[in-house]
Design a protein around this motif. Structure first.
Motif, PDB file in Angstrom:
ATOM      1  N   PHE A  72      16.140   8.719  26.262  1.00  0.00           N
ATOM      2  CA  PHE A  72      16.130   7.391  25.653  1.00  0.00           C
ATOM      3  C   PHE A  72      17.063   7.318  24.442  1.00  0.00           C
ATOM      4  O   PHE A  72      17.490   6.230  24.058  1.00  0.00           O
ATOM      5  CB  PHE A  72      14.704   6.999  25.276  1.00  0.00           C
ATOM      6  N   LYS A 110      20.288   6.403  26.019  1.00  0.00           N
ATOM      7  CA  LYS A 110      20.196   4.990  26.409  1.00  0.00           C
ATOM      8  C   LYS A 110      20.429   4.078  25.200  1.00  0.00           C
ATOM      9  O   LYS A 110      21.189   3.097  25.275  1.00  0.00           O
ATOM     10  CB  LYS A 110      18.824   4.717  27.027  1.00  0.00           C
ATOM     11  N   GLN A 111      19.816   4.405  24.065  1.00  0.00           N
ATOM     12  CA  GLN A 111      19.989   3.589  22.867  1.00  0.00           C
ATOM     13  C   GLN A 111      21.438   3.599  22.389  1.00  0.00           C
ATOM     14  O   GLN A 111      21.976   2.576  21.952  1.00  0.00           O
ATOM     15  CB  GLN A 111      19.067   4.089  21.762  1.00  0.00           C
ATOM     16  N   ARG A 118      23.489   1.233  24.540  1.00  0.00           N
ATOM     17  CA  ARG A 118      23.182  -0.196  24.341  1.00  0.00           C
ATOM     18  C   ARG A 118      23.825  -0.754  23.078  1.00  0.00           C
ATOM     19  O   ARG A 118      23.894  -1.981  22.916  1.00  0.00           O
ATOM     20  CB  ARG A 118      21.676  -0.403  24.310  1.00  0.00           C
ATOM     21  N   VAL A 160      21.161  -0.877  30.436  1.00  0.00           N
ATOM     22  CA  VAL A 160      20.908   0.523  30.788  1.00  0.00           C
ATOM     23  C   VAL A 160      19.435   0.661  31.134  1.00  0.00           C
ATOM     24  O   VAL A 160      18.568   0.071  30.472  1.00  0.00           O
ATOM     25  CB  VAL A 160      21.260   1.485  29.631  1.00  0.00           C
ATOM     26  N   SER A 161      19.162   1.458  32.168  1.00  0.00           N
ATOM     27  CA  SER A 161      17.772   1.687  32.560  1.00  0.00           C
ATOM     28  C   SER A 161      17.622   3.109  33.073  1.00  0.00           C
ATOM     29  O   SER A 161      18.588   3.736  33.517  1.00  0.00           O
ATOM     30  CB  SER A 161      17.363   0.680  33.642  1.00  0.00           C
ATOM     31  N   LEU A 162      16.398   3.602  33.013  1.00  0.00           N
ATOM     32  CA  LEU A 162      16.055   4.906  33.557  1.00  0.00           C
ATOM     33  C   LEU A 162      15.055   4.721  34.699  1.00  0.00           C
ATOM     34  O   LEU A 162      14.213   3.831  34.657  1.00  0.00           O
ATOM     35  CB  LEU A 162      15.432   5.798  32.486  1.00  0.00           C
ATOM     36  N   ASP A 192      11.709   2.578  33.661  1.00  0.00           N
ATOM     37  CA  ASP A 192      11.451   2.124  32.303  1.00  0.00           C
ATOM     38  C   ASP A 192      11.359   0.598  32.272  1.00  0.00           C
ATOM     39  O   ASP A 192      11.476  -0.072  33.301  1.00  0.00           O
ATOM     40  CB  ASP A 192      12.507   2.661  31.330  1.00  0.00           C
ATOM     41  N   PHE A 196      19.929   7.769  35.122  1.00  0.00           N
ATOM     42  CA  PHE A 196      20.308   6.547  34.421  1.00  0.00           C
ATOM     43  C   PHE A 196      20.969   5.580  35.407  1.00  0.00           C
ATOM     44  O   PHE A 196      21.697   5.998  36.307  1.00  0.00           O
ATOM     45  CB  PHE A 196      21.318   6.843  33.311  1.00  0.00           C
ATOM     46  N   VAL A 228      23.499   2.250  34.847  1.00  0.00           N
ATOM     47  CA  VAL A 228      24.271   1.568  33.808  1.00  0.00           C
ATOM     48  C   VAL A 228      24.984   0.385  34.435  1.00  0.00           C
ATOM     49  O   VAL A 228      25.713   0.541  35.414  1.00  0.00           O
ATOM     50  CB  VAL A 228      25.299   2.520  33.157  1.00  0.00           C
TER      51      VAL A 228
END
Length: 804
Positions: A486, A489-490, A493, A501-503, A536, A628, A630
């Motif tokens: 994460f 991911k942050q 973003r 973005v996602s997991l 997520d 991930f 994207v």
């Protein structure tokens, strides 16, 4: 020798037709050679395995109503249970697939050999080497796996790791698998026949594997083989079924679904794909389909040869008549023609060999893996000899028979050989129709298969897959796998170029995570087995999955929340979407889960499978989130810059892990890789069959033009156009092709309907498909004959009329 010289002179004199015959047979032989190699390899698996009739793999069937699904993995506890409770079984051999991030070997010169993700490492027991007939090169099979941290290598692995050294020098050397050091205690020769046992490095079963009491999860890494007598099979299966029922909780027991153990004979394992657990296996239907294609192509090549040979007989009547007048007997004429056929077949084989090698080099994807590791010289040699004899007799006997029907008195009057027919059935026309029936069936099949694949790739899937890349989470300890995903991911973003973005698990793939949801009502419990995806809170937003009722996922939904699709809502007995929202269900942990939202039924697997019930579970646990996703900008021109940003951030958080991404729409296309390979195979066979048919037409039109030389000259003098002459020479053959197309339509319709039954979502076969493919076939045939027809049509009529 004189007869052979005469045959070669004759073949050279008629070299155009000799070329057509040779190239037609060469294509047929080349295709048969390739198919024989593949088929011989596939049917050779485990064939030379001693005692294979008594060897079985313990597998399971999951039975739900009238549907059965098989699985080759068992629970880790099964092997020890069978060994302890069934002592009369000859051998109980667990064979567990092992994974190590890398292996390393310290060389005497101080260098280190390192290999990432080594394959074919298995843990087992000493009895494995009694079960599988390895030849020992060094070490003792009774003690080589007696103690922990021992390893037995195959000869090919010894050469890969240590080079060309004697076996005695390898015993006692060490190999580091991950962080654990193993000592080489045995070397075995690689099996000299294709085998379902693919292991190359063997280590002892660990204490943890032996004592594991897990009866709940079936794992593809745990395989169990037994060697037993037929009268022991029933008792073993009864014992396993009873133990499984005893161990599982009552909440797992469901009258609608049953799990039953079964025994898969080793002789059937290679063609039982549902039980392969990652090992190479084959689809028997495809193998038989290849045999069918080979038979058809060889048959069409033979028909071509027969058609061209019989059509030439009227122009050999003088030669035949003179030879019979000089005392040649029928048997000698037949023998001469068979010799001629044999010579052409040998020349065709000479050309077929480089054609088949070229195909294997350019289309290596069609060949099974490791097919080159085993010698097939003897079976191929026998096949070639048999093929030559069959071709010589089947393609030579009928023309040789017709040669002896030539009437000498008619020859001397220059009346030719007459019509070559039996009763009112024209053999040559029948064979042309048969050729193009087969060709048209393949043309229609190729078109429908391509249309189905296009439909599957382009159909609306219920989520947005465009401009999305996927990146796998690092999983190796030395690749910063402990970094919180994460954080990455942050970081992404923060960049405005990145849309989202996602997991989590991707929406559509052929992997399956399954579990039960239970709805409790006043009337009892409703249990539904379904797919689970762990994601997520941004997953639904990134893939633009439609929320039909309730709300979208939020970060706080990691506790006591679940999102289900409409199929799951229906299966749990809710009347509508609004009713389901806010209701409580139970998962495997028996904790209550609140249905927070209903999502649309998007496709989770390829279109062979129906849309199924699904639960989305929101989580922040990285071991449940496998990658991930994207979202890139909509404009492809901005992708390069955005990918550079993603890579830069990746190297910041995961400097030891390679940056590797894939566009998600490409991943979806890969779900249909086997269908695309099948389509390519059919396309190639179609092209070959069309070529063979056209070669025959070219030869027959050439002979027709030669036979009607004076007629063509007279027609031209009387004012016939070039187009009229072309149609004169072509129309009879086009009529036959039209008849073949009509005959092929019901055959192709039936065959392709059967093929489309394998897909839950499929195209409809429509009338215009047959019209379109029929016109295409006629145009191809017309183009094939047009050159020879045009050449005859534009010839000087004066020269034609002077021709004897």
């Amino acid at each position: 020798m004189i007869q052979f010289k005469f045959i070669f002179r004759k073949l050279w004199r008629d070299r155009f037709f000799t070329f057509l015959k040779i190239i037609g047979l060469a294509i047929g032989i080349a295709v048969c050679l390739i198919i024989f190699k593949i088929v011989n390899y596939e049917f050779s698996f485990d064939k030379d395995h001693t005692g294979k009739e008594e060897i079985y793999q313990v597998v399971i069937w999951n039975i739900k109503g009238d549907k059965k699904s098989g699985f080759g993995g068992v629970q880790s506890a099964v092997a020890e249970f069978v060994d302890e409770n069934f002592p009369e079984i000859d051998q109980v051999v667990p064979l567990n697939n092992k994974y190590y991030e890398y292996l390393s070997i310290e060389k005497p010169n101080g260098e280190t050999y390192r290999k990432e993700d080594p394959k074919n490492i298995q843990s087992t027991v000493s009895d494995y080497f009694e079960l599988v007939p390895y030849q020992w090169v060094a070490g003792d099979k009774n003690t080589a796996l007696l103690y922990p941290n021992q390893v037995v290598l195959t000869q090919s692995k010894v050469e890969e790791y240590f080079g060309k050294v004697s076996a005695d020098e390898i015993i006692g050397r060490t190999i580091k698998y991950g962080s654990t050091l193993f000592t080489v205690t045995g070397i075995v020769a690689d099996l000299n026949f294709p085998s379902s046992f693919e292991g190359k490095e063997f280590i002892p079963i660990t204490k943890e594997e032996k004592t594991d009491a897990n009866w709940f999860s079936f794992n593809s890494n745990y395989n169990l083989f037994v060697k037993l007598q037929p009268n022991q099979k029933e008792r073993l299966l009864e014992m396993l079924d009873e133990k499984y029922e005893e161990m599982i909780p009552d909440s797992w027991k469901n009258a609608e679904s049953q799990t039953k153990y079964s025994l898969l004979p080793l002789s059937e394992k290679h063609f039982s794909q549902e039980f392969s657990t990652g090992a190479y296996s084959a689809n028997k239907k495809i193998v038989f389909g290849l045999i069918g294609i080979g038979v058809f192509i060889l048959l069409l090549a033979g028909i071509n040869y027969i058609n061209l040979s019989t059509a030439q007989i009227p122009y050999r009547t003088k030669e035949i008549g003179v030879r019979r007048t000089l005392g040649a007997k029928s048997a000698q004429l037949k023998q001469g023609f068979l010799y001629e056929t044999l010579i052409i077949s040998v020349l065709a084989l000479t050309l077929a060999s480089p054609l088949s090698i070229g195909f294997e080099n350019f289309y290596g994807d069609f060949m099974p893996p490791k097919i080159g590791d085993y010698s097939d010289l003897l079976p191929i040699s026998l096949f070639v000899v048999g093929l030559l004899l069959v071709l010589t007799f089947l393609t030579g006997l009928y023309p040789a028979y017709l040669i002896n029907k030539v009437n000498v008195s008619e020859v001397l009057k220059s009346q030719g050989a007459g019509k070559l027919s039996v009763g009112n059935l024209n053999i040559r026309k029948t064979m042309i129709v048969f050729q193009f029936v087969i060709a048209q069936v393949f043309v229609i099949g190729a078109f429908i298969i391509a249309s189905q694949i296009k439909y599957m790739i382009n159909t609306e899937l219920g989520f947005d897959k465009d401009a999305v890349i996927t990146i796998k989470l690092p999983y190796k300890s030395y690749q910063n796998a402990d970094v919180d995903p994460f954080l990455f991911k942050q970081a992404l973003r923060k960049h405005p170029e990145i849309q989202q973005v996602s997991l989590g698990h991707t929406p559509m793939n052929n992997m399956h995570w399954g579990n039960n949801l239970v709805r409790i009502t006043e009337n009892g419990e409703t249990t539904l087995n379904m797919n689970f995806k762990y994601v997520d809170a941004d997953y639904v937003d990134l893939f633009e999955i439609e929320i039909l009722a309730g709300r979208a996922p939020q970060t706080r939904d990691t506790v006591e929340s679940v999102f289900i699709n409409e199929a799951a809502r229906t299966g749990l007995g809710f009347m509508d979407n609004e009713e389901a929202v806010g209701k409580t269900v139970k998962g495997s942990s028996e904790k209550p889960l609140i249905v927070q939202g209903i999502i649309n039924d998007f496709y989770q697997k390829d279109l062979r499978n129906s849309k199924a019930p699904l639960s989305l579970m929101i989580t922040t646990k990285k071991d449940m989130l496998n990658g991930f996703s994207v979202k890139l900008p909509a404009a492809p021109s901005e992708w390069k810059k955005t990918l550079g940003i993603v890579e830069k951030e990746w190297k910041t958080f995961y400097p030891a892990a390679p940056f590797a991404y894939e566009f998600y729409d490409t991943e979806i296309k890969q779900l249909y890789e086997s269908d695309m390979r099948q389509s390519q195979m059919i396309n190639l066979a179609t092209i070959i069959i069309i070529i063979l048919g056209c070669l025959g037409l070219i030869g027959l039109v050439t002979l027709t033009a030669y036979q009607r030389t004076k007629e063509i000259g007279i027609r031209k003098v009387l004012g016939s156009s070039v187009l009229g002459i072309i149609m004169l020479l072509s129309k009879d053959y086009l009529k036959l092709i039209g008849l073949a197309i009509l005959i092929s339509i019901p055959i192709a319709w039936w065959a392709m309907n059967k093929w489309l039954e394998n897909f839950a979502y499929r195209i409809e076969i429509e009338w215009w498909m047959f019209v379109f493919t029929g016109i295409a076939t006629i145009l191809i045939a017309l183009m094939a004959v047009s050159y020879r027809a045009i050449k005859a049509a534009i010839a000087n009529p004066v020269k034609s009329l002077r021709t004897e």
